[in-house]
Design a protein around this motif. Structure first.
Motif, PDB file in Angstrom:
ATOM      1  N   LEU A 202       0.826  -1.210   0.000  1.00 23.46           N
ATOM      2  CA  LEU A 202       0.000   0.000   0.000  1.00 23.46           C
ATOM      3  C   LEU A 202       0.856   1.255   0.000  1.00 23.46           C
ATOM      4  CD1 LEU A 202      -2.864   1.130   0.097  1.00 23.46           C
ATOM      5  CD2 LEU A 202      -2.769   0.963   2.598  1.00 23.46           C
ATOM      6  N   LYS A 203       1.991   1.201   0.664  1.00 22.77           N
ATOM      7  CA  LYS A 203       2.892   2.347   0.732  1.00 22.77           C
ATOM      8  C   LYS A 203       3.553   2.623  -0.617  1.00 22.77           C
ATOM      9  CE  LYS A 203       7.016   4.003   3.197  1.00 22.77           C
ATOM     10  NZ  LYS A 203       8.046   3.653   4.210  1.00 22.77           N
TER      11      LYS A 203
ATOM     12  N   CYS B 138       2.470   1.309  -3.807  1.00 21.78           N
ATOM     13  CA  CYS B 138       1.677   1.091  -5.009  1.00 21.78           C
ATOM     14  C   CYS B 138       1.357   2.402  -5.720  1.00 21.78           C
ATOM     15  CB  CYS B 138       0.387   0.337  -4.683  1.00 21.78           C
ATOM     16  SG  CYS B 138      -0.816   1.303  -3.764  1.00 21.78           S
TER      17      CYS B 138
ATOM     18  N   LYS C 155      -1.113   5.210  -7.695  1.00 20.55           N
ATOM     19  CA  LYS C 155      -2.359   5.836  -7.257  1.00 20.55           C
ATOM     20  C   LYS C 155      -3.591   5.076  -7.758  1.00 20.55           C
ATOM     21  CE  LYS C 155      -0.675  10.577  -6.687  1.00 20.55           C
ATOM     22  NZ  LYS C 155      -0.802  11.992  -7.146  1.00 20.55           N
TER      23      LYS C 155
ATOM     24  N   ARG D 157      -4.467   2.175  -5.480  1.00 15.38           N
ATOM     25  CA  ARG D 157      -4.487   2.379  -4.024  1.00 15.38           C
ATOM     26  C   ARG D 157      -5.780   1.871  -3.380  1.00 15.38           C
ATOM     27  NH1 ARG D 157      -1.224   4.773  -0.737  1.00 15.38           N
ATOM     28  NH2 ARG D 157       0.037   5.454  -2.506  1.00 15.38           N
TER      29      ARG D 157
ATOM     30  N   GLN E 265      -5.820  -1.894  -3.094  1.00 15.98           N
ATOM     31  CA  GLN E 265      -4.869  -2.385  -2.092  1.00 15.98           C
ATOM     32  C   GLN E 265      -5.351  -2.082  -0.672  1.00 15.98           C
ATOM     33  OE1 GLN E 265      -2.568  -4.428  -2.948  1.00 15.98           O
ATOM     34  NE2 GLN E 265      -2.961  -4.090  -5.118  1.00 15.98           N
ATOM     35  N   LYS E 266      -6.062  -0.980  -0.496  1.00 15.27           N
ATOM     36  CA  LYS E 266      -6.662  -0.682   0.820  1.00 15.27           C
ATOM     37  C   LYS E 266      -7.709  -1.743   1.170  1.00 15.27           C
ATOM     38  CE  LYS E 266      -7.971   3.479   1.862  1.00 15.27           C
ATOM     39  NZ  LYS E 266      -8.594   4.811   1.731  1.00 15.27           N
TER      40      LYS E 266
END
Length: 365
Positions: free
Chosen positions: A178-179, A181, A183, A186, A189-190
């Protein structure tokens, strides 16, 4: 176009002649013990020529090498597009920059030995897709040692740890994903992080994971984990309020199916279920009633239930031993969750073990 080229050539010849006429001065040349005389324009032209010659000798071998690479790459891509995977690999051989393309051909041919010999992160991903878990993990770990932020390796190790049930490690890896990846990825991934945290709560019963999962992203699984966390900690009113809120997000059917095995909790949610029964899918409602043994409430639904669920309901409420055995078999074979790849599951899971895709499993009744 040819006329323009001719005009340009004549113009350059004129410039050259002007340069020669204006630089006919004889100058002395000294080089170590040699001394001599030559026209200035000859020295200038000789210097220019030598400059081009040195540059040509230095860059020409590289150009030949690049031309071979480009030709092999073009030939290999054409072969890939035509489906000649082995021939394509032969075109890509001998160059680490084209190894990635060779990975695809080896993947299509399921040539595990060839994939093991390649060092590209994509080859490790291909091994994972072919379900060679240990080999893929070893490759991913070597990649992480060289490139700690390699997204392919981080995602691959996350998937492997999830498959092996190492949920804490999977969460840590997903936080790194997540850090790092892009935009566009995002939100997805969240959602993955949230469902990993919810899964971790279900196995560890640490309420912090359930709360964090719900804060990161709201999905049927994170709702279910948070409701369970409230119920497990004695906060029944909060669990009931949260379940009622799920109707606003339209996730109540999925949540009820996830919680289907929690009879005690379903009993506490029954007031809301009865009050909002018109909003609940008929099959889901029937399965909840059957799980709680409320056969009298199932009878009014029999006419609208599909054949499979009607048979399950009738067999479950029968007093005959044979019918109850049939109901048990039907219930055990019920797989209400389906991935886009066609794989069906008895219980919800965030990642499909067959195609290794996340968040692609939906309730199909």
């Amino acid at each position: 176009m040819r006329f323009i080229k001719l005009i340009l050539l004549i113009f350059l010849i004129v410039l050259f002649l002007v340069f020669v006429v204006q630089n006919t001065l004889i100058v002395e040349i000294s080089f170590f013990n040699y001394k001599g005389y030559a026209p200035l324009f000859v020295l200038v032209l000789l210097s220019i020529f030598l400059g081009f010659l040195f540059a040509f000798l230095y860059f020409m071998p590289r150009e030949w090498s690049l031309r071979r690479i480009v030709e092999n790459l073009k030939e290999g891509v054409e072969r890939l597009n035509r489906g000649f995977f082995l021939k394509a690999e032969q075109s890509f051989q001998g160059n680490p920059f084209t190894e990635t393309f060779a990975c695809y051909g080896a993947y299509e041919r399921e040539d595990i030995n060839k994939l093991l010999n390649f060092s590209s992160p994509l080859c490790a991903l291909m091994l994972l897709k072919l379900h060679h878990i240990e080999e893929a993990q070893e490759k991913f770990e070597r990649i992480i040692e060289r490139e700690p932020d390699n997204l392919l390796a981080l995602k691959g190790l996350r998937d492997i740890n999830f498959l092996k049930g190492n949920l804490k490690d999977a969460v840590e890896l997903q936080e790194k994903v997540l850090k790092n990846c892009e935009k566009w990825d995002r939100e997805n991934q969240k959602k993955i992080l949230a469902e990993l945290l919810a899964s971790l709560y279900i196995t560890s019963k640490d309420q912090d994971y359930a709360e964090k999962a719900f804060d990161v992203y709201r999905t049927p699984l994170t709702y279910s984990a948070h409701i369970l966390a409230y119920a497990d900690s004695g906060k029944e009113r909060d669990a009931i309020k949260l379940f009622e809120r799920s109707f606003e997000d339209g996730l109540h059917n999925q949540i009820l199916m996830i919680l289907l095995g929690k009879e005690a909790l379903l009993t506490k949610l029954m007031d809301i279920i009865e009050r909002r029964r018109d909003q609940i899918n008929t099959v889901v409602l029937a399965l909840v009633y059957l799980r709680l043994g409320l056969f009298s409430k199932v009878k009014p639904l029999l006419e609208v239930l599909p054949d499979y669920y009607r048979t399950l309901a009738v067999s479950s409420s029968s007093h005959r031993e044979e019918d109850r055995m049939c109901a048990k078999i039907l219930e055990e074979s019920l797989k209400a969750w389906e991935c886009v790849c066609g794989t069906r599951y008895k219980e919800y899971t965030p990642m499909c073990a067959n195609c290794l895709r996340w968040n692609k499993i939906e309730l199909k009744l």
